[in-house]
Design a protein around this motif. Structure first.
Motif, PDB file in Angstrom:
ATOM      1  N   ARG A 110      31.358  -8.347  41.319  1.00 45.22           N
ATOM      2  CA  ARG A 110      31.338  -6.994  40.750  1.00 45.22           C
ATOM      3  C   ARG A 110      31.035  -5.958  41.833  1.00 45.22           C
ATOM      4  O   ARG A 110      31.607  -4.872  41.848  1.00 45.22           O
ATOM      5  CB  ARG A 110      30.305  -6.924  39.620  1.00 45.22           C
ATOM      6  CG  ARG A 110      30.738  -7.636  38.353  1.00 45.22           C
ATOM      7  CD  ARG A 110      29.924  -7.164  37.163  1.00 45.22           C
ATOM      8  NE  ARG A 110      28.501  -7.505  37.327  1.00 45.22           N
ATOM      9  CZ  ARG A 110      27.940  -8.623  36.880  1.00 45.22           C
ATOM     10  NH1 ARG A 110      28.683  -9.531  36.254  1.00 45.22           N
ATOM     11  NH2 ARG A 110      26.648  -8.847  37.049  1.00 45.22           N
ATOM     12  N   THR A 111      30.150  -6.296  42.758  1.00 40.69           N
ATOM     13  CA  THR A 111      29.847  -5.371  43.863  1.00 40.69           C
ATOM     14  C   THR A 111      31.071  -5.151  44.750  1.00 40.69           C
ATOM     15  O   THR A 111      31.375  -4.024  45.155  1.00 40.69           O
ATOM     16  CB  THR A 111      28.690  -5.933  44.702  1.00 40.69           C
ATOM     17  OG1 THR A 111      27.552  -6.132  43.864  1.00 40.69           O
ATOM     18  CG2 THR A 111      28.333  -4.972  45.831  1.00 40.69           C
ATOM     19  N   LEU A 112      31.816  -6.245  45.023  1.00 41.27           N
ATOM     20  CA  LEU A 112      33.020  -6.111  45.837  1.00 41.27           C
ATOM     21  C   LEU A 112      34.067  -5.262  45.133  1.00 41.27           C
ATOM     22  O   LEU A 112      34.770  -4.472  45.771  1.00 41.27           O
ATOM     23  CB  LEU A 112      33.585  -7.500  46.157  1.00 41.27           C
ATOM     24  CG  LEU A 112      32.776  -8.346  47.143  1.00 41.27           C
ATOM     25  CD1 LEU A 112      33.411  -9.728  47.290  1.00 41.27           C
ATOM     26  CD2 LEU A 112      32.681  -7.655  48.501  1.00 41.27           C
ATOM     27  N   ARG A 113      34.195  -5.440  43.818  1.00 42.77           N
ATOM     28  CA  ARG A 113      35.187  -4.639  43.077  1.00 42.77           C
ATOM     29  C   ARG A 113      34.844  -3.158  43.133  1.00 42.77           C
ATOM     30  O   ARG A 113      35.708  -2.310  43.305  1.00 42.77           O
ATOM     31  CB  ARG A 113      35.265  -5.109  41.628  1.00 42.77           C
ATOM     32  CG  ARG A 113      35.946  -6.453  41.437  1.00 42.77           C
ATOM     33  CD  ARG A 113      36.491  -6.584  40.022  1.00 42.77           C
ATOM     34  NE  ARG A 113      35.461  -6.357  39.023  1.00 42.77           N
ATOM     35  CZ  ARG A 113      34.655  -7.300  38.527  1.00 42.77           C
ATOM     36  NH1 ARG A 113      34.755  -8.545  38.983  1.00 42.77           N
ATOM     37  NH2 ARG A 113      33.763  -7.022  37.607  1.00 42.77           N
ATOM     38  N   ARG A 114      33.577  -2.823  42.981  1.00 43.43           N
ATOM     39  CA  ARG A 114      33.190  -1.402  43.047  1.00 43.43           C
ATOM     40  C   ARG A 114      33.441  -0.829  44.439  1.00 43.43           C
ATOM     41  O   ARG A 114      33.910   0.312  44.581  1.00 43.43           O
ATOM     42  CB  ARG A 114      31.715  -1.249  42.664  1.00 43.43           C
ATOM     43  CG  ARG A 114      31.442  -1.433  41.176  1.00 43.43           C
ATOM     44  CD  ARG A 114      30.058  -0.925  40.809  1.00 43.43           C
ATOM     45  NE  ARG A 114      29.018  -1.741  41.437  1.00 43.43           N
ATOM     46  CZ  ARG A 114      28.452  -2.806  40.874  1.00 43.43           C
ATOM     47  NH1 ARG A 114      28.850  -3.191  39.657  1.00 43.43           N
ATOM     48  NH2 ARG A 114      27.511  -3.476  41.498  1.00 43.43           N
ATOM     49  N   ALA A 115      33.143  -1.618  45.481  1.00 43.43           N
ATOM     50  CA  ALA A 115      33.385  -1.137  46.847  1.00 43.43           C
ATOM     51  C   ALA A 115      34.877  -0.947  47.107  1.00 43.43           C
ATOM     52  O   ALA A 115      35.302   0.031  47.736  1.00 43.43           O
ATOM     53  CB  ALA A 115      32.798  -2.124  47.861  1.00 43.43           C
TER      54      ALA A 115
ATOM     55  N   GLN B 173      37.948 -15.726  35.489  1.00 48.51           N
ATOM     56  CA  GLN B 173      37.202 -14.613  34.920  1.00 48.51           C
ATOM     57  C   GLN B 173      35.704 -14.807  35.080  1.00 48.51           C
ATOM     58  O   GLN B 173      34.975 -13.865  35.360  1.00 48.51           O
ATOM     59  CB  GLN B 173      37.568 -14.441  33.449  1.00 48.51           C
ATOM     60  CG  GLN B 173      38.989 -13.940  33.222  1.00 48.51           C
ATOM     61  CD  GLN B 173      39.378 -13.953  31.774  1.00 48.51           C
ATOM     62  OE1 GLN B 173      38.851 -14.768  31.010  1.00 48.51           O
ATOM     63  NE2 GLN B 173      40.294 -13.083  31.393  1.00 48.51           N
ATOM     64  N   ARG B 174      35.261 -16.012  34.869  1.00 48.66           N
ATOM     65  CA  ARG B 174      33.832 -16.280  35.052  1.00 48.66           C
ATOM     66  C   ARG B 174      33.428 -16.054  36.508  1.00 48.66           C
ATOM     67  O   ARG B 174      32.357 -15.540  36.809  1.00 48.66           O
ATOM     68  CB  ARG B 174      33.509 -17.712  34.611  1.00 48.66           C
ATOM     69  CG  ARG B 174      33.593 -17.902  33.094  1.00 48.66           C
ATOM     70  CD  ARG B 174      32.959 -19.212  32.684  1.00 48.66           C
ATOM     71  NE  ARG B 174      33.668 -20.362  33.248  1.00 48.66           N
ATOM     72  CZ  ARG B 174      34.702 -20.973  32.662  1.00 48.66           C
ATOM     73  NH1 ARG B 174      35.144 -20.523  31.491  1.00 48.66           N
ATOM     74  NH2 ARG B 174      35.296 -22.001  33.217  1.00 48.66           N
ATOM     75  N   PHE B 175      34.351 -16.411  37.427  1.00 48.15           N
ATOM     76  CA  PHE B 175      34.059 -16.176  38.841  1.00 48.15           C
ATOM     77  C   PHE B 175      34.007 -14.672  39.154  1.00 48.15           C
ATOM     78  O   PHE B 175      33.168 -14.201  39.913  1.00 48.15           O
ATOM     79  CB  PHE B 175      35.127 -16.863  39.686  1.00 48.15           C
ATOM     80  CG  PHE B 175      34.997 -16.588  41.164  1.00 48.15           C
ATOM     81  CD1 PHE B 175      34.013 -17.201  41.925  1.00 48.15           C
ATOM     82  CD2 PHE B 175      35.865 -15.698  41.790  1.00 48.15           C
ATOM     83  CE1 PHE B 175      33.890 -16.941  43.272  1.00 48.15           C
ATOM     84  CE2 PHE B 175      35.740 -15.437  43.134  1.00 48.15           C
ATOM     85  CZ  PHE B 175      34.757 -16.066  43.886  1.00 48.15           C
ATOM     86  N   ALA B 176      34.941 -13.937  38.529  1.00 45.91           N
ATOM     87  CA  ALA B 176      34.992 -12.495  38.793  1.00 45.91           C
ATOM     88  C   ALA B 176      33.807 -11.757  38.200  1.00 45.91           C
ATOM     89  O   ALA B 176      33.481 -10.651  38.648  1.00 45.91           O
ATOM     90  CB  ALA B 176      36.299 -11.914  38.247  1.00 45.91           C
TER      91      ALA B 176
ATOM     92  N   SER C  51      36.888   2.570  48.075  1.00 47.95           N
ATOM     93  CA  SER C  51      37.679   2.722  49.302  1.00 47.95           C
ATOM     94  C   SER C  51      39.117   3.124  49.025  1.00 47.95           C
ATOM     95  O   SER C  51      39.773   3.737  49.863  1.00 47.95           O
ATOM     96  CB  SER C  51      37.649   1.411  50.093  1.00 47.95           C
ATOM     97  OG  SER C  51      38.260   0.371  49.346  1.00 47.95           O
ATOM     98  N   LEU C  52      39.639   2.801  47.848  1.00 43.96           N
ATOM     99  CA  LEU C  52      41.019   3.160  47.518  1.00 43.96           C
ATOM    100  C   LEU C  52      41.135   4.550  46.918  1.00 43.96           C
ATOM    101  O   LEU C  52      42.232   5.110  46.866  1.00 43.96           O
ATOM    102  CB  LEU C  52      41.596   2.137  46.526  1.00 43.96           C
ATOM    103  CG  LEU C  52      41.879   0.739  47.070  1.00 43.96           C
ATOM    104  CD1 LEU C  52      42.344  -0.173  45.955  1.00 43.96           C
ATOM    105  CD2 LEU C  52      42.918   0.795  48.175  1.00 43.96           C
ATOM    106  N   ARG C  53      40.027   5.129  46.491  1.00 48.06           N
ATOM    107  CA  ARG C  53      40.105   6.412  45.782  1.00 48.06           C
ATOM    108  C   ARG C  53      40.611   7.530  46.689  1.00 48.06           C
ATOM    109  O   ARG C  53      41.469   8.315  46.306  1.00 48.06           O
ATOM    110  CB  ARG C  53      38.723   6.753  45.221  1.00 48.06           C
ATOM    111  CG  ARG C  53      38.743   7.944  44.248  1.00 48.06           C
ATOM    112  CD  ARG C  53      37.392   8.127  43.589  1.00 48.06           C
ATOM    113  NE  ARG C  53      37.048   6.986  42.746  1.00 48.06           N
ATOM    114  CZ  ARG C  53      36.011   6.177  42.961  1.00 48.06           C
ATOM    115  NH1 ARG C  53      35.216   6.373  43.995  1.00 48.06           N
ATOM    116  NH2 ARG C  53      35.757   5.183  42.143  1.00 48.06           N
ATOM    117  N   ALA C  54      40.115   7.591  47.941  1.00 48.86           N
ATOM    118  CA  ALA C  54      40.530   8.660  48.857  1.00 48.86           C
ATOM    119  C   ALA C  54      42.006   8.558  49.235  1.00 48.86           C
ATOM    120  O   ALA C  54      42.736   9.557  49.152  1.00 48.86           O
ATOM    121  CB  ALA C  54      39.645   8.646  50.103  1.00 48.86           C
TER     122      ALA C  54
END
Length: 257
Positions: free
Chosen positions: A70-75, A61-64, A79-82
């Motif tokens: 956090r930037t990778l998670r938002r990206a 969790q600390r790594f995440a 990309s999965l939304r469409a």
């Protein structure tokens, strides 16, 4: 805690801490201890919540929680939304199609029975008319199939009739039809025309007293040409020719009878 020094519990005159304790760090600033400790309840709650969160977080969790992750998670979420939206729309369309195919449609009215006064809505079926033969007897028109039916009102069509009888196969009938009653008769005999042809195909001359055949196919009034119907054995109209004076207009479709 240790006891205070021998000066009555006061701080030493040189500014040091009692009992030899080290001084507080300068970056802490001035620390004020209130008389009522309940005033520190908000600070105590905040410190406890922070300690509780830090204890519950695992190493992953600390790594995440790092800024890069956090930037990778938002990206990844963007990309999965469409694709998710496209799949959802496809599922909705499929379900709607299944409901539409299973939903009962309006009741169909029963097909109208064909009689001498009705024809197929599409005009591709020969009506079940009864016409008048040369001997004055009624002749079912559909009993002559397969046939080439020539409406010869007001037409000098002897050449067309002869060429048609010569062009068709022996099992195909050639029927000439004129509209109205014969002069001086009520539904009398039609004009001549039942002359056997060299190939053995006889021309059957019939009269349509009420003109239903011409009116049913909307051929219009006689204009010196013949109208033709090429009808197969099942009563289906293979070809409808409103105006013709030559066998060449019919020849390409005779093989389909």
């Amino acid at each position: 805690m240790g006891s205070l020094s021998d000066n009555g519990g006061n701080w030493p005159p040189d500014g040091g801490s009692p009992d030899g304790l080290p001084d507080l760090p300068e970056e802490w600033g001035v620390i004020v201890i209130p008389d009522d400790l309940s005033e520190l309840s908000d600070e105590v709650t905040a410190v406890r919540d922070e300690l509780r969160r830090s204890q519950r977080q695992s190493r992953w969790q600390r790594f995440a929680e790092r800024p890069g992750m956090r930037t990778l998670r938002r990206a990844g979420a963007a990309s999965l939304r469409a694709p998710v939206l496209i799949i959802s729309m496809a599922v909705l369309v499929t379900v709607a199609s299944l409901f539409a195919s299973a939903w009962p449609g309006p009741a169909r009215s029963p097909a109208t029975q064909r009689t001498a006064t009705t024809t197929d809505d599409r005009g591709d079926t020969l009506p079940a008319l009864e016409l008048i033969g040369a001997d004055g007897r009624t002749v079912p028109l559909r009993g002559q199939l397969p046939a080439v039916v020539l409406l010869t009102d007001g037409c000098e069509c002897d050449r067309l009739v002869a060429d048609t009888a010569a062009a068709v196969k022996p099992e195909i009938a050639v029927v000439t039809v004129v509209s109205g009653a014969a002069p001086g008769q009520t539904g009398g005999a039609p004009p001549t025309g039942a002359t056997p042809q060299p190939q053995g195909t006889a021309v059957r001359a019939l009269r349509d007293p009420t003109g239903e055949l011409r009116a049913g196919f909307e051929f219009g009034p006689p204009d010196g040409t013949a109208a033709a119907l090429l009808v197969n054995r099942g009563g289906e109209i293979v070809r409808k020719v409103p105006r013709t004076v030559s066998i060449e207009d019919l020849r390409p479709d005779l093989a389909r009878l």
